[in-house]
Design a protein around this motif. Structure first.
Motif, mmCIF file in Angstrom:
data_model
loop_
_atom_site.group_PDB
_atom_site.id
_atom_site.type_symbol
_atom_site.label_atom_id
_atom_site.label_comp_id
_atom_site.label_asym_id
_atom_site.label_seq_id
_atom_site.Cartn_x
_atom_site.Cartn_y
_atom_site.Cartn_z
ATOM 1 N N LEU A 60 0.830 -1.203 0.000
ATOM 2 C CA LEU A 60 0.000 0.000 0.000
ATOM 3 C C LEU A 60 0.867 1.257 0.000
ATOM 4 N N ILE A 61 1.948 1.233 0.765
ATOM 5 C CA ILE A 61 2.858 2.382 0.785
ATOM 6 C C ILE A 61 3.480 2.582 -0.592
ATOM 7 N N ASP A 62 3.910 1.476 -1.209
ATOM 8 C CA ASP A 62 4.524 1.554 -2.536
ATOM 9 C C ASP A 62 3.546 2.092 -3.581
ATOM 10 N N GLU A 63 2.255 1.834 -3.370
ATOM 11 C CA GLU A 63 1.230 2.315 -4.289
ATOM 12 C C GLU A 63 0.858 3.779 -4.050
ATOM 13 N N GLY A 64 1.440 4.370 -2.997
ATOM 14 C CA GLY A 64 1.188 5.780 -2.730
ATOM 15 C C GLY A 64 0.312 6.063 -1.529
ATOM 16 N N PHE A 65 -0.143 5.018 -0.843
ATOM 17 C CA PHE A 65 -0.969 5.238 0.342
ATOM 18 C C PHE A 65 -0.060 5.279 1.574
ATOM 19 N N ASP A 66 0.565 6.420 1.777
ATOM 20 C CA ASP A 66 1.497 6.601 2.888
ATOM 21 C C ASP A 66 0.686 7.050 4.111
ATOM 22 N N PHE A 67 0.158 6.108 4.827
ATOM 23 C CA PHE A 67 -0.855 6.361 5.853
ATOM 24 C C PHE A 67 -0.280 7.095 7.066
ATOM 25 N N ASP A 68 -1.194 7.787 7.776
ATOM 26 C CA ASP A 68 -0.818 8.560 8.954
ATOM 27 C C ASP A 68 -0.858 7.745 10.233
ATOM 28 N N LEU A 69 -1.753 6.787 10.309
ATOM 29 C CA LEU A 69 -1.846 5.953 11.510
ATOM 30 C C LEU A 69 -2.512 4.627 11.185
ATOM 31 N N ILE A 70 -2.334 3.683 12.108
ATOM 32 C CA ILE A 70 -2.971 2.371 12.014
ATOM 33 C C ILE A 70 -4.124 2.329 13.008
ATOM 34 N N ASP A 71 -5.294 1.956 12.537
ATOM 35 C CA ASP A 71 -6.487 1.816 13.387
ATOM 36 C C ASP A 71 -6.847 0.335 13.432
ATOM 37 N N ALA A 72 -6.507 -0.321 14.539
ATOM 38 C CA ALA A 72 -6.696 -1.765 14.667
ATOM 39 C C ALA A 72 -7.936 -2.077 15.493
ATOM 40 N N HIS A 73 -8.535 -3.222 15.200
ATOM 41 C CA HIS A 73 -9.736 -3.657 15.910
ATOM 42 C C HIS A 73 -9.522 -5.038 16.520
ATOM 43 N N TYR A 74 -9.878 -5.151 17.799
ATOM 44 C CA TYR A 74 -9.756 -6.371 18.600
ATOM 45 C C TYR A 74 -8.320 -6.468 19.126
ATOM 46 N N TYR A 75 -8.200 -6.482 20.446
ATOM 47 C CA TYR A 75 -6.887 -6.313 21.064
ATOM 48 C C TYR A 75 -5.951 -7.504 20.875
ATOM 49 N N TYR A 76 -6.538 -8.700 20.781
ATOM 50 C CA TYR A 76 -5.670 -9.880 20.675
ATOM 51 C C TYR A 76 -6.274 -10.915 19.749
ATOM 52 N N PRO A 77 -5.535 -11.369 18.745
ATOM 53 C CA PRO A 77 -4.139 -11.033 18.451
ATOM 54 C C PRO A 77 -3.960 -9.779 17.584
ATOM 55 N N ASP A 78 -5.060 -9.244 17.041
ATOM 56 C CA ASP A 78 -4.966 -8.178 16.048
ATOM 57 C C ASP A 78 -4.227 -6.942 16.570
ATOM 58 N N GLY A 79 -4.589 -6.498 17.774
ATOM 59 C CA GLY A 79 -3.976 -5.293 18.312
ATOM 60 C C GLY A 79 -2.493 -5.456 18.570
#
Length: 398
Positions: free
Chosen positions: A104-123
């Motif tokens: 995604l970064i290589d495609e130009g989506f240089d994101f500002d933050l990560i918004d994760a859902h569910y603390y374990y294991p995802d978070g």
């Protein structure tokens, strides 16, 4: 603002109902016009799409990338090993997703933050990605990730590490954030942003017409919705029905969901003499749930653990009050008489008593709907935007 949404709890074309609450919250956020998002929703690796493998085959059949409701969703694979998967999953999940994030970064989506859902294991996996890609992180807790999984020592240590790394933790109910507060985490980083309900999707339909269409009769018509696992308490709903039916022979119970307890629930209904009054429909899409909510007189939620149970608001939005266990975030939802009743003791008798009390007092479906209308997504969206903006400003200042 560019946000990378990260969660294994996200729908796909193969599992359209899986984690739909995560997709709904994101879609509501995007309506603000202030956020752009890409989604990385990993699925466990599995070698075969043969239908005989059931849910496992669906993992293999999930497309690597797809468009869902205008969202660009990547589904990288990760290794979920038998027996040791619970402790190894955060690392394998992060490693499996790393290339997709870089893509995604290589495609130009240089994101500002990560918004994760569910603390374990995802978070925890997202915290690793946050460290590797040097981006700030928010993690949303949704229920068993903080009210059950921390009973295990190793996952708890990993959850605590992730919470310390996160710029913000979000709980869908205040009770979940109290867990982190009790562990000594900075209260300034703990935020309660409840789930809303889609008031256009879930709305009252004519009750008699829905009963006729669905082929159900009897009153009261009770509904119990969720995976067929012990924690959801469908067995308690059957026990409650058996008691209610002694005074109200026309009482019926419909159980919507699929899972490992199906055979046991059928056997229990047979043993209690109410097999002819219990109907198990299997899992149903939201379009069908709408009809059942509208047809029912009451929704039962006999769970032992819940963060913020979406079925409660969905039912209320259709005008159907609820009877639910007084646990975790549920009192924050069932907060008025027109919403329904809370049950302190998780037994069939206690639920039967609450059902009788609610029916005796009378229900006002219009009042129940009005109560649900107070739970739109607007406040949640505004809370997310404030939090994300604060994180951006702190990052820029640093």
């Amino acid at each position: 603002m560019k946000v990378l949404t990260f969660s294994t709890l996200f729908p796909s074309s193969v599992r359209p109902g899986h984690g739909i609450f995560v997709e709904t919250r994101l879609r509501e956020l995007l309506k603000s016009g202030q956020v752009e998002s890409r989604v990385v929703a990993p699925v466990p690796w599995f070698p075969s799409t043969d239908p005989r493998w059931g849910e496992y085959a669906k993992f293999a059949a999930t497309p690597r990338r797809e468009q869902r409701n205008g969202l660009d969703v990547l589904h990288p694979r990760y290794l979920l090993a038998p027996k040791i998967g619970m402790t190894s999953a955060p690392l394998t999940l992060a490693l499996g997703a790393r290339a997709a994030v870089q893509q995604l970064i290589d495609e130009g989506f240089d994101f500002d933050l990560i918004d994760a859902h569910y603390y374990y294991p995802d978070g925890v996996a997202a915290a690793l990605l946050s460290q590797w890609f040097k981006r700030p992180l928010t993690i949303t807790a949704r229920g068993t990730d903080l009210n059950l999984i921390p009973q295990y020592a190793m996952p708890r240590r990993m959850i605590e590490w992730a919470a310390r790394r996160a710029a913000g933790s979000i709980g869908v109910c205040a009770a979940l954030m109290e867990v982190l507060r009790g562990w000594g985490h900075d209260p300034a980083r703990l935020h309660t942003l409840r789930n809303g309900v889609d008031l256009a999707r879930f709305r009252p339909l004519p009750q008699d017409a829905m009963r006729a269409e669905l082929g159900v009769d009897g009153r009261p018509l009770l509904l119990s919705v969720g995976h067929l696992i012990e924690r959801k308490g469908h067995h308690i709903a059957i026990e409650a029905l058996a008691r209610v039916a002694q005074q109200r022979p026309g009482a019926r119970l419909v159980i919507i969901g699929e899972g490992e307890e199906r055979t046991a629930l059928q056997a229990l209904a047979q043993r209690l003499g109410v097999a002819d009054k219990v109907r198990l429909t299997g899992a149903l899409p939201n379009t069908e749930l709408l009809k059942w909510y509208s047809a029912a007189d009451l929704l039962l939620l006999c769970s032992s653990r819940e963060g913020w149970a979406n079925v409660l608001l969905e039912s209320m939005a259709c005008g159907t009050p609820v009877v639910a266990t007084d646990i975790w975030g549920t009192p924050e939802v069932v907060a008025a008489p027109e919403a329904g009743r809370l049950v302190a003791e998780r037994t069939g008798q206690a639920f039967a008593d609450a059902i009788e009390a609610l029916l005796a007092a009378g229900t006002d479906r219009c009042a129940t709907r009005r109560f649900a209308e107070g739970f739109s997504w607007q406040a949640t969206t505004e809370g997310q935007l404030r939090l994300f903006q604060q994180i951006q400003e702190l990052r820029a200042h640093a």
